[in-house]
Structure formats: C-alpha cells, structure tokens
Scaffold this motif. Structure first.
Motif, PDB file in Angstrom:
ATOM      1  N   SER A 135       0.691  -1.310   0.060  1.00 15.16           N
ATOM      2  CA  SER A 135      -0.025   0.039   0.021  1.00 15.16           C
ATOM      3  C   SER A 135       0.898   1.139  -0.005  1.00 15.16           C
ATOM      4  O   SER A 135       1.993   1.197   0.718  1.00 15.16           O
ATOM      5  N   SER A 136       0.513   2.272  -0.838  1.00 14.36           N
ATOM      6  CA  SER A 136       1.158   3.464  -0.937  1.00 14.36           C
ATOM      7  C   SER A 136      -0.181   4.695  -0.214  1.00 14.36           C
ATOM      8  O   SER A 136      -0.994   5.021  -0.976  1.00 14.36           O
ATOM      9  N   ASN A 137      -0.071   4.808   1.174  1.00 13.86           N
ATOM     10  CA  ASN A 137      -1.253   5.264   1.643  1.00 13.86           C
ATOM     11  C   ASN A 137      -0.961   6.664   2.187  1.00 13.86           C
ATOM     12  O   ASN A 137      -1.161   6.999   3.143  1.00 13.86           O
ATOM     13  N   ASN A 142      -0.945  12.844   5.455  1.00 18.17           N
ATOM     14  CA  ASN A 142      -0.799  14.071   5.339  1.00 18.17           C
ATOM     15  C   ASN A 142      -1.856  15.048   4.484  1.00 18.17           C
ATOM     16  O   ASN A 142      -2.008  15.968   4.317  1.00 18.17           O
ATOM     17  N   GLY A 143      -2.588  13.998   3.707  1.00 18.74           N
ATOM     18  CA  GLY A 143      -3.829  14.477   3.174  1.00 18.74           C
ATOM     19  C   GLY A 143      -3.665  15.276   1.829  1.00 18.74           C
ATOM     20  O   GLY A 143      -4.471  15.587   1.155  1.00 18.74           O
ATOM     21  N   THR A 144      -2.339  15.039   1.323  1.00 14.90           N
ATOM     22  CA  THR A 144      -1.868  15.720   0.144  1.00 14.90           C
ATOM     23  C   THR A 144      -1.353  14.790  -0.902  1.00 14.90           C
ATOM     24  O   THR A 144      -1.386  14.949  -2.167  1.00 14.90           O
ATOM     25  N   GLN A 145      -0.752  13.452  -0.693  1.00 21.23           N
ATOM     26  CA  GLN A 145      -0.333  12.766  -1.668  1.00 21.23           C
ATOM     27  C   GLN A 145      -1.290  11.858  -1.783  1.00 21.23           C
ATOM     28  O   GLN A 145      -2.090  11.194  -1.186  1.00 21.23           O
ATOM     29  N   PRO A 146      -1.531  11.329  -3.290  1.00 15.45           N
ATOM     30  CA  PRO A 146      -2.418  10.406  -3.553  1.00 15.45           C
ATOM     31  C   PRO A 146      -2.291   9.063  -2.847  1.00 15.45           C
ATOM     32  O   PRO A 146      -1.123   8.634  -2.716  1.00 15.45           O
ATOM     33  N   ALA A 147      -3.276   8.374  -2.516  1.00 18.73           N
ATOM     34  CA  ALA A 147      -3.261   7.243  -2.048  1.00 18.73           C
ATOM     35  C   ALA A 147      -3.374   6.007  -3.084  1.00 18.73           C
ATOM     36  O   ALA A 147      -4.223   6.144  -3.986  1.00 18.73           O
ATOM     37  N   SER A 148      -2.760   5.177  -2.892  1.00 16.48           N
ATOM     38  CA  SER A 148      -2.863   3.822  -3.462  1.00 16.48           C
ATOM     39  C   SER A 148      -2.899   2.610  -2.580  1.00 16.48           C
ATOM     40  O   SER A 148      -1.935   1.788  -2.400  1.00 16.48           O
ATOM     41  N   PRO A 149      -3.994   2.551  -1.805  1.00 17.19           N
ATOM     42  CA  PRO A 149      -4.165   1.407  -0.719  1.00 17.19           C
ATOM     43  C   PRO A 149      -4.316   0.134  -1.501  1.00 17.19           C
ATOM     44  O   PRO A 149      -4.919  -0.060  -2.653  1.00 17.19           O
ATOM     45  N   SER A 150      -3.905  -0.868  -0.720  1.00 22.74           N
ATOM     46  CA  SER A 150      -4.003  -2.455  -1.202  1.00 22.74           C
ATOM     47  C   SER A 150      -5.532  -2.602  -1.175  1.00 22.74           C
ATOM     48  O   SER A 150      -6.335  -2.003  -0.632  1.00 22.74           O
ATOM     49  N   GLY A 192      -3.868   1.087   5.225  1.00 19.42           N
ATOM     50  CA  GLY A 192      -3.817   1.351   4.069  1.00 19.42           C
ATOM     51  C   GLY A 192      -4.632   0.372   3.149  1.00 19.42           C
ATOM     52  O   GLY A 192      -3.849  -0.156   1.909  1.00 19.42           O
ATOM     53  N   ILE A 193      -5.433  -0.637   3.448  1.00 17.46           N
ATOM     54  CA  ILE A 193      -5.915  -1.738   3.125  1.00 17.46           C
ATOM     55  C   ILE A 193      -7.413  -1.555   2.941  1.00 17.46           C
ATOM     56  O   ILE A 193      -8.159  -1.439   3.901  1.00 17.46           O
ATOM     57  N   ALA A 256      -8.355   3.304  -9.445  1.00 14.14           N
ATOM     58  CA  ALA A 256      -9.546   3.849  -9.540  1.00 14.14           C
ATOM     59  C   ALA A 256     -10.603   4.030  -8.429  1.00 14.14           C
ATOM     60  O   ALA A 256     -11.480   4.801  -8.500  1.00 14.14           O
ATOM     61  N   ALA A 257     -10.430   2.636  -7.541  1.00 22.23           N
ATOM     62  CA  ALA A 257     -11.454   2.764  -6.424  1.00 22.23           C
ATOM     63  C   ALA A 257     -10.965   2.833  -5.161  1.00 22.23           C
ATOM     64  O   ALA A 257     -11.143   2.416  -4.069  1.00 22.23           O
ATOM     65  N   SER A 258      -9.723   3.809  -5.194  1.00 22.53           N
ATOM     66  CA  SER A 258      -8.797   3.968  -4.068  1.00 22.53           C
ATOM     67  C   SER A 258      -9.522   4.732  -2.882  1.00 22.53           C
ATOM     68  O   SER A 258      -9.034   4.518  -1.672  1.00 22.53           O
ATOM     69  N   ALA A 259     -10.758   5.309  -3.117  1.00 23.56           N
ATOM     70  CA  ALA A 259     -11.512   5.860  -1.838  1.00 23.56           C
ATOM     71  C   ALA A 259     -12.769   5.002  -1.709  1.00 23.56           C
ATOM     72  O   ALA A 259     -13.740   5.383  -0.635  1.00 23.56           O
ATOM     73  N   ILE A 260     -12.935   3.846  -2.252  1.00 26.20           N
ATOM     74  CA  ILE A 260     -13.937   2.871  -1.911  1.00 26.20           C
ATOM     75  C   ILE A 260     -13.492   1.572  -0.954  1.00 26.20           C
ATOM     76  O   ILE A 260     -12.515   0.758  -1.256  1.00 26.20           O
ATOM     77  N   THR A 261     -14.217   1.504  -0.115  1.00 25.38           N
ATOM     78  CA  THR A 261     -14.036   0.402   0.939  1.00 25.38           C
ATOM     79  C   THR A 261     -15.278   0.079   1.669  1.00 25.38           C
ATOM     80  O   THR A 261     -15.921   1.061   2.213  1.00 25.38           O
ATOM     81  N   GLY A 262     -15.370  -0.892   2.409  1.00 28.04           N
ATOM     82  CA  GLY A 262     -16.685  -1.471   3.063  1.00 28.04           C
ATOM     83  C   GLY A 262     -17.872  -1.315   2.492  1.00 28.04           C
ATOM     84  O   GLY A 262     -19.067  -1.468   3.214  1.00 28.04           O
TER      85      GLY A 262
END
Length: 274
Positions: A135-137, A142-150, A192-193, A256-262
């Motif tokens: 994961s690149s979370n 810090n809320g500024t870098q793009p997240a790439s969670p697993s 980050g998962i 493309a689904a980096s903000a989708i969980t649960g």
C-alpha cells in the motif's frame, strides 16, 4: 486494456476454471502478476498455462482455505516471490446443501461457514503484512499525496438479498462474509488496505449452461427457454457473463477505486435493487 494493475501482485484464492480463470487472465492482461491458489492443482496448472500463453505472468500454489497451516504455507510461497501484495481476491466456493433449514445438517452449515467466512478471514489475516507493504497510503498521513491502498475483494452472492427456499444455508454463509468485509474494512483501513465484497447473481458460463441443460431435460423445452424464464426477473432481461462479474472486481482492485472500502456491489442485471 488500461494497464490498471501494472506492477501489482494479485492473489486469487479459490481460482476455479470459470470466474477464477477469467479473472486471472484479465488481471494479467492489465499488467498484474497473478498468483492462483486452490485445492485442485491440475486446474491451477491449466490457468497458469493460459495466462502465460497470453503473455502474462502467473504462479500456481495449492491451498486448502479451511486449513490454517495451508493458508500460511500459501503466504510463505508468495513471500518467496515478492515482498508486497497489492490485491487479494477470495472466491473459494462450496456447493451448498440446498435443503430447508429444518432438514439441513448442522455440519453442512458449519463447513460452509468455515470455507466461505473463516477461510476469507484466514487468508486476510495471513496476507495483511504483505498487503500493508503493497500500500501507498500517503493521503492517510498528510492528506496531500495520492493514496494507492491495497485491496481485498471477497466474492459474496446476490443470495444475500432474498430468502427463497433451500438457499438458507448458503445465505447464512454469504451474509456473514459481507459482515466480515465490513469489519475488516474498518480495522484495516488505517493500515492502507481496502476491503469490499462483490455479490454476483447468476453467472452465465459453462457451469450455469450445464445446469440449464439439466433443467431443460427435466421440465421440457430448451436451454433458451430456461434462460428466458430466468432472465425475465432481471431488469435487463439477461444474465451477467463471467466478464461482467470480473469487471467490477478489477475496478475494486485498481487505484480507480482508491476511496472505496466497506462496500458491497451487487452485479445481477437488476434482479435486486440494493
């Protein structure tokens, strides 16, 4: 093809000849290294051969998801090839008893729960360190870098939306799987998962075609008649194909689904509105 999974390692637990094979081929075509795992080694070899023949990269590993030591051995095997996993798909499946609850042996329900729910938990527990490493979370820190969670994707079923006779044991297991996904999403999000479930309805592939042939022989008419009768309950008047079930899984595995969980995504051509 969009290379949406390039340089990612995706582990598929319960990779069968239908959905699992299609997912492995499509994920590899999107650039992923695919690890296919299931009980039947001969099926895995065939999937790996198909992926490699198409120019992809695949690894086969036998696993019994009901055996903690076997799941641990799978994680160790994957760890020999990579120090990070970016996606885990759990699709292990057992044919349900298809009996009313009053006639269902408790052991049958327990076996279904063990494979569908506890198997998913075992796999997620074992692979959490590798998923966290993949994961690149940055956004979480810090809320500024793009997240790439697993991403973890668990295969449920549209059976969770109805209470038809003879499906109760299967519904119990798949509903519990969805609840497991919700809880894991909450617990693993800070690491980050992401964790989501996909709930397919009918999947029109070779297995369902064979079942429709059985029904046609039993009740009369042809396979097309059985298909039309079944599809009449869907808004789109047709059944999803294997590729149409794979599409949302690939989406949930991708950034493309980096903000989708649960979440639980039902894919059934509109049989149920959720």
């Amino acid at each position: 093809m969009t290379d949406s999974l390039r340089d990612k390692t995706i582990v598929i637990v319960g990779a069968g000849p239908g959905f699992g094979r299609t997912l492995a081929l499509r994920a590899a075509a999107e650039g992923a290294t695919v690890v296919v795992a299931a009980r039947t080694a001969s099926r895995l070899d065939g999937i790996v051969e198909d992926v490699r023949a198409a120019g992809g990269t695949a690894i086969a590993a036998a696993v019994d998801a009901t055996d903690p030591e076997s799941v641990r051995a799978l994680r160790e095997t994957v760890g020999e090839h990579t120090d990070a996993v970016h996606g885990l798909v759990y699709s292990a499946f057992a044919v349900p008893s298809m009996k009313p609850l009053a006639e269902t042996d408790h052991d049958q329900i327990s076996r279904g729960m063990d494979l569908s729910v506890l198997g998913a938990l075992r796999a997620t527990q074992e692979f959490t360190p590798l998923l966290e490493a993949g994961s690149s979370n940055g956004a979480a820190s810090n809320g500024t870098q793009p997240a790439s969670p697993s991403s973890v994707v668990m295969m449920a079923s549209a059976v969770i939306h109805h209470s038809r006779e003879r499906y109760a044991g299967y519904k119990i297991a798949k509903t519990a799987l969805v609840a497991l996904g919700h809880s894991l999403a909450t617990e693993l999000g800070p690491r980050g998962i992401r964790v989501n479930t996909v709930a397919p309805g009918y999947i029109y592939g070779d297995t369902l075609k064979a079942y429709f042939e059985h029904l046609a022989g039993k009740y009369g008419g042809g396979v097309d008649d059985v298909y039309a009768h079944t599809a009449s309950r869907m808004d789109l008047r047709r059944l999803p194909t294997e590729d149409e079930i794979v599409d949302p899984v690939l989406f949930l595995l991708s950034d493309a689904a980096s903000a989708i969980t649960g979440q639980t995504l039902t894919v059934d051509c509109g049989e149920f509105h959720t």
